[in-house]
Design an enzyme around this catalytic site. Structure first.
Site, short mmCIF file in Angstrom:
data_model
loop_
_atom_site.label_atom_id
_atom_site.label_comp_id
_atom_site.label_asym_id
_atom_site.label_seq_id
_atom_site.Cartn_x
_atom_site.Cartn_y
_atom_site.Cartn_z
N LYS A 82 0.89 -1.10 -0.07
CA LYS A 82 -0.14 0.06 -0.13
C LYS A 82 0.94 1.02 0.01
O LYS A 82 0.60 2.14 -0.82
CB LYS A 82 -0.99 0.15 1.25
CG LYS A 82 -1.94 -1.16 1.36
CD LYS A 82 -3.00 -0.92 2.59
CE LYS A 82 -2.37 -1.08 3.85
NZ LYS A 82 -1.59 -2.40 4.30
N ARG A 140 -9.34 0.69 9.00
CA ARG A 140 -9.18 -0.41 9.11
C ARG A 140 -10.02 -1.33 10.20
O ARG A 140 -9.94 -2.57 10.55
CB ARG A 140 -7.94 -0.46 9.96
CG ARG A 140 -6.55 -0.77 9.29
CD ARG A 140 -5.52 -0.68 10.33
NE ARG A 140 -3.99 -1.24 10.03
CZ ARG A 140 -3.05 -0.83 9.55
NH1 ARG A 140 -3.07 0.56 9.18
NH2 ARG A 140 -2.05 -1.27 9.39
N ARG A 156 11.87 -4.88 4.55
CA ARG A 156 11.74 -3.50 3.99
C ARG A 156 12.37 -2.40 4.75
O ARG A 156 12.57 -2.73 6.07
CB ARG A 156 10.45 -3.36 4.02
CG ARG A 156 9.54 -3.17 5.02
CD ARG A 156 7.85 -3.10 4.73
NE ARG A 156 7.09 -3.08 5.73
CZ ARG A 156 5.78 -2.77 5.83
NH1 ARG A 156 5.18 -2.81 4.70
NH2 ARG A 156 5.07 -2.86 6.88
N ARG A 192 11.18 -0.50 10.61
CA ARG A 192 10.16 -0.09 11.74
C ARG A 192 10.39 -1.13 12.74
O ARG A 192 10.55 -2.40 12.50
CB ARG A 192 8.75 -0.37 11.16
CG ARG A 192 8.45 0.76 10.39
CD ARG A 192 7.26 0.74 9.39
NE ARG A 192 6.29 -0.11 10.08
CZ ARG A 192 5.01 -0.27 9.65
NH1 ARG A 192 4.51 0.22 8.36
NH2 ARG A 192 4.15 -0.88 10.20
N ARG A 196 -0.35 -8.78 13.41
CA ARG A 196 -0.86 -7.81 12.51
C ARG A 196 -1.74 -8.39 11.58
O ARG A 196 -2.80 -7.94 11.10
CB ARG A 196 0.21 -6.92 11.93
CG ARG A 196 0.74 -6.01 12.89
CD ARG A 196 2.06 -5.32 12.53
NE ARG A 196 2.24 -4.71 11.51
CZ ARG A 196 3.24 -4.33 10.73
NH1 ARG A 196 4.44 -5.07 11.00
NH2 ARG A 196 3.27 -3.51 9.59
P1 AMP Z 1 0.91 0.67 9.29
O1 AMP Z 1 2.20 1.47 8.93
O2 AMP Z 1 -0.36 0.95 8.57
O3 AMP Z 1 1.36 -0.90 9.01
O4 AMP Z 1 0.30 0.70 10.67
C1 AMP Z 1 1.27 0.40 11.93
C2 AMP Z 1 0.54 0.12 13.01
O5 AMP Z 1 -0.06 1.34 13.42
C3 AMP Z 1 -0.63 -0.77 12.89
O6 AMP Z 1 -0.23 -2.16 13.43
C4 AMP Z 1 -1.59 -0.36 14.13
O7 AMP Z 1 -1.13 -0.64 15.46
C5 AMP Z 1 -1.55 1.32 13.76
N1 AMP Z 1 -2.46 1.57 12.98
C6 AMP Z 1 -2.17 2.32 11.59
N2 AMP Z 1 -3.43 2.62 11.03
C7 AMP Z 1 -4.55 2.27 11.93
C8 AMP Z 1 -6.11 2.30 11.81
N3 AMP Z 1 -6.42 2.81 10.73
N4 AMP Z 1 -6.59 1.90 12.86
C9 AMP Z 1 -5.91 1.33 14.10
N5 AMP Z 1 -4.45 1.23 14.33
C10 AMP Z 1 -3.77 1.78 13.16
#
Ligand code: AMP
Length: 215
Positions: A13, A88, A127, A161, A172
């Site tokens: 994404k 989400r 990554r 990360r 996740r």
């Molecule tokens: P991402 O970078 O999109 O993989 O997000 C990293 C982490 O941020 C996720 O594992 C969640 O803990 C939190 N997170 C990001 N976006 C959301 C969302 N829309 N709702 C809830 N938690 C989120």
């Protein structure tokens, strides 16, 4: 134009959002990036979100809805934006609908990136991003043209990360199937859901998305 990029962690994404941002002049809004910034600067939201993120769990709806509601009101969003990692949960999707009505705009497409779970751990474990401009790379799949130098900004510092490890990725993915995949029927019913083959190369996926956006 307002687009949602939808898919499990590691689907690509963020990579595709960066390509669309450059090509179509839409702003990438990644809730993950926003939350990581909030954690790094120790804000109220960041303090509330940190433990959940480290554990690979979703941050509470009220936090992410609040962050997006504030962000899309800003001037730089007026040409449109790409939501990367939001919504989400079904509650977030419903809240987004209300926000868009308030802003007098509507959703153009929800693009689901279909990927095999088996590929995700390898994608995520390899990554990393440029510390300066956040351009994404991968140890084997998408390397900088000159080793150790960012293609976009020339930066030489990169970061990984903390939650991109095998153990947290499993959590996740579970969260994705339990809480996020149920959002798909919500958008299918609205007739805005489209699929691309997230297992194809970065260029091929970008081409499939370009066809959707041009329609
Ligand atoms: P991402 O970078 O999109 O993989 O997000 C990293 C982490 O941020 C996720 O594992 C969640 O803990 C939190 N997170 C990001 N976006 C959301 C969302 N829309 N709702 C809830 N938690 C989120």
């Amino acid at each position: 134009m307002i687009i949602i990029l939808f898919g499990p962690p590691g689907a690509g994404k963020g990579t595709q959002a960066q390509i669309i941002e450059k090509k179509n002049g839409l702003l990438q809004l990644s809730t993950g990036d926003m939350l990581r910034k909030a954690v790094a600067s120790g804000t109220h939201y960041g303090k509330r979100a940190e433990d959940k993120m480290t554990a690979g769990e979703l941050v509470s709806d009220d936090i992410v809805i609040g962050i997006i509601a504030d962000r899309i009101k800003e001037k730089d969003c007026s040409n449109g934006f790409i939501l990367d990692g939001f919504p989400r949960t079904v509650a977030q999707a419903e809240a987004l609908d209300v926000m868009l009505v308030e802003e007098g705009v509507s959703l153009d497409a929800v693009i689901q990136m279909e990927v095999d779970d088996a590929a995700l751990v390898g994608r995520i474990a390899g990554r990393y991003t440029c510390a300066g401009c956040n351009q994404g790379y991968h140890d084997t799949d998408v390397k900088p043209k000159t080793e150790g130098v960012c293609d976009c900004c020339g930066g030489t510092e990169f970061k990984r990360r903390a939650d991109d490890n095998a153990e947290t990725v499993g959590k996740r993915l579970k969260e994705y199937y339990a809480q996020t995949a149920p959002v798909l029927p919500y958008y299918a019913e609205k007739g805005v859901l489209q699929q691309v083959d997230g297992m194809a190369s970065v260029e091929e996926v970008a081409a499939q998305i370009a066809v959707i956006l041009a329609a």
